[in-house]
Design a protein around this motif. Sequence first.
Motif, PDB file in Angstrom:
ATOM      1  N   GLY A  16       0.732  -1.351   0.233  1.00  0.00           N
ATOM      2  CA  GLY A  16       0.090   0.004  -0.101  1.00  0.00           C
ATOM      3  C   GLY A  16       0.897   1.215  -0.125  1.00  0.00           C
ATOM      4  O   GLY A  16       2.026   1.311  -0.222  1.00  0.00           O
ATOM      5  N   SER A  17       0.142   2.417   0.109  1.00  0.00           N
ATOM      6  CA  SER A  17       0.885   3.447   0.231  1.00  0.00           C
ATOM      7  C   SER A  17       0.287   4.411   1.182  1.00  0.00           C
ATOM      8  O   SER A  17      -0.576   4.396   1.757  1.00  0.00           O
ATOM      9  CB  SER A  17       0.469   4.410  -1.037  1.00  0.00           C
ATOM     10  OG  SER A  17       0.846   3.717  -2.366  1.00  0.00           O
ATOM     11  N   LEU A  18       1.287   5.504   1.421  1.00  0.00           N
ATOM     12  CA  LEU A  18       0.982   6.369   2.613  1.00  0.00           C
ATOM     13  C   LEU A  18       1.629   7.794   2.096  1.00  0.00           C
ATOM     14  O   LEU A  18       2.779   7.600   1.645  1.00  0.00           O
ATOM     15  CB  LEU A  18       1.715   6.173   3.980  1.00  0.00           C
ATOM     16  CG  LEU A  18       0.551   5.152   4.899  1.00  0.00           C
ATOM     17  CD1 LEU A  18       1.740   4.983   6.094  1.00  0.00           C
ATOM     18  CD2 LEU A  18      -0.962   5.637   5.242  1.00  0.00           C
ATOM     19  N   ARG A  19       1.162   8.944   2.458  1.00  0.00           N
ATOM     20  CA  ARG A  19       1.762  10.170   2.146  1.00  0.00           C
ATOM     21  C   ARG A  19       2.092  10.840   3.444  1.00  0.00           C
ATOM     22  O   ARG A  19       1.016  11.167   4.193  1.00  0.00           O
ATOM     23  CB  ARG A  19       0.843  11.045   1.295  1.00  0.00           C
ATOM     24  CG  ARG A  19       1.671  12.410   0.810  1.00  0.00           C
ATOM     25  CD  ARG A  19       0.826  13.256  -0.006  1.00  0.00           C
ATOM     26  NE  ARG A  19       1.424  14.280  -0.649  1.00  0.00           N
ATOM     27  CZ  ARG A  19       0.917  15.327  -0.920  1.00  0.00           C
ATOM     28  NH1 ARG A  19      -0.340  15.805  -0.358  1.00  0.00           N
ATOM     29  NH2 ARG A  19       1.546  16.254  -1.594  1.00  0.00           N
ATOM     30  N   LEU A  20       3.276  11.279   4.010  1.00  0.00           N
ATOM     31  CA  LEU A  20       3.450  11.904   4.930  1.00  0.00           C
ATOM     32  C   LEU A  20       3.774  13.365   4.733  1.00  0.00           C
ATOM     33  O   LEU A  20       4.317  13.900   3.608  1.00  0.00           O
ATOM     34  CB  LEU A  20       4.915  11.344   5.622  1.00  0.00           C
ATOM     35  CG  LEU A  20       4.914  10.099   6.019  1.00  0.00           C
ATOM     36  CD1 LEU A  20       6.335   9.703   6.583  1.00  0.00           C
ATOM     37  CD2 LEU A  20       3.745   9.513   6.908  1.00  0.00           C
ATOM     38  N   SER A  21       3.299  14.254   5.523  1.00  0.00           N
ATOM     39  CA  SER A  21       3.457  15.728   5.437  1.00  0.00           C
ATOM     40  C   SER A  21       4.258  16.354   6.635  1.00  0.00           C
ATOM     41  O   SER A  21       4.041  15.607   7.723  1.00  0.00           O
ATOM     42  CB  SER A  21       2.106  16.319   5.347  1.00  0.00           C
ATOM     43  OG  SER A  21       1.480  15.915   4.304  1.00  0.00           O
ATOM     44  N   CYS A  22       4.827  17.288   6.294  1.00  0.00           N
ATOM     45  CA  CYS A  22       5.796  18.114   7.342  1.00  0.00           C
ATOM     46  C   CYS A  22       5.427  19.421   7.118  1.00  0.00           C
ATOM     47  O   CYS A  22       5.732  20.158   6.024  1.00  0.00           O
ATOM     48  CB  CYS A  22       7.247  17.651   7.352  1.00  0.00           C
ATOM     49  SG  CYS A  22       8.201  18.736   8.345  1.00  0.00           S
ATOM     50  N   ALA A  23       4.847  20.068   8.208  1.00  0.00           N
ATOM     51  CA  ALA A  23       4.463  21.426   8.021  1.00  0.00           C
ATOM     52  C   ALA A  23       5.636  22.165   9.134  1.00  0.00           C
ATOM     53  O   ALA A  23       5.955  21.837   9.936  1.00  0.00           O
ATOM     54  CB  ALA A  23       3.353  21.875   9.038  1.00  0.00           C
ATOM     55  N   THR A  24       6.408  23.305   8.224  1.00  0.00           N
ATOM     56  CA  THR A  24       7.422  23.854   8.808  1.00  0.00           C
ATOM     57  C   THR A  24       7.187  25.199   9.124  1.00  0.00           C
ATOM     58  O   THR A  24       6.218  26.021   8.400  1.00  0.00           O
ATOM     59  CB  THR A  24       8.579  23.418   7.951  1.00  0.00           C
ATOM     60  OG1 THR A  24       8.512  24.717   6.851  1.00  0.00           O
ATOM     61  CG2 THR A  24       8.795  22.270   7.326  1.00  0.00           C
ATOM     62  N   SER A  25       7.806  25.634  10.043  1.00  0.00           N
ATOM     63  CA  SER A  25       7.759  27.301  10.398  1.00  0.00           C
ATOM     64  C   SER A  25       8.873  27.814  11.156  1.00  0.00           C
ATOM     65  O   SER A  25       9.500  27.010  11.650  1.00  0.00           O
ATOM     66  CB  SER A  25       6.502  27.570  11.350  1.00  0.00           C
ATOM     67  OG  SER A  25       6.318  26.916  12.440  1.00  0.00           O
ATOM     68  N   GLY A  26       9.000  29.329  11.173  1.00  0.00           N
ATOM     69  CA  GLY A  26      10.098  29.498  12.235  1.00  0.00           C
ATOM     70  C   GLY A  26      11.585  29.553  11.482  1.00  0.00           C
ATOM     71  O   GLY A  26      12.522  30.077  12.160  1.00  0.00           O
TER      72      GLY A  26
END
Length: 126
Positions: A16-26
């Motif tokens: 199967g598949s997954l999509r990881l996300s990373c929200a960045t700031s600073g």
Amino acid sequence: QVQLVESGGGLVQAGGSLRLSCATSGYTFDHYNIGWFRQVGKEYEGVSCISGVDGATYYLDSVKGRFTISRGDAKDMVFLQMNSLRLDDAGTYHCATRALDYNVKEMCVGVRIGYWGQGIQVNVSS
């Protein structure tokens, strides 16, 4: 203050598949490289890293052709598309960044990290 927040993990069947996300700031995105690092037990390994300057990428050999790292248009997001997941892809995935004193390969292979996210769990079932 640099902040990295991961999302998108979970349990998936092998293949199967997954999509990881990373929200960045600073921080200024173009002044850092960023990548995904996998923790299995006490060990860490660089899965994939991308340059904040020119988009150059590095992939761990075992994920080449299956995983794709990318940046969002606004450059405050980084993604890891994971396809054809295998049992040995499981682990805690951390988004991490570092200033440009190392290239993306050096950052990933050497696990050279400046800032970490808390991590997100990826589980793969047979």
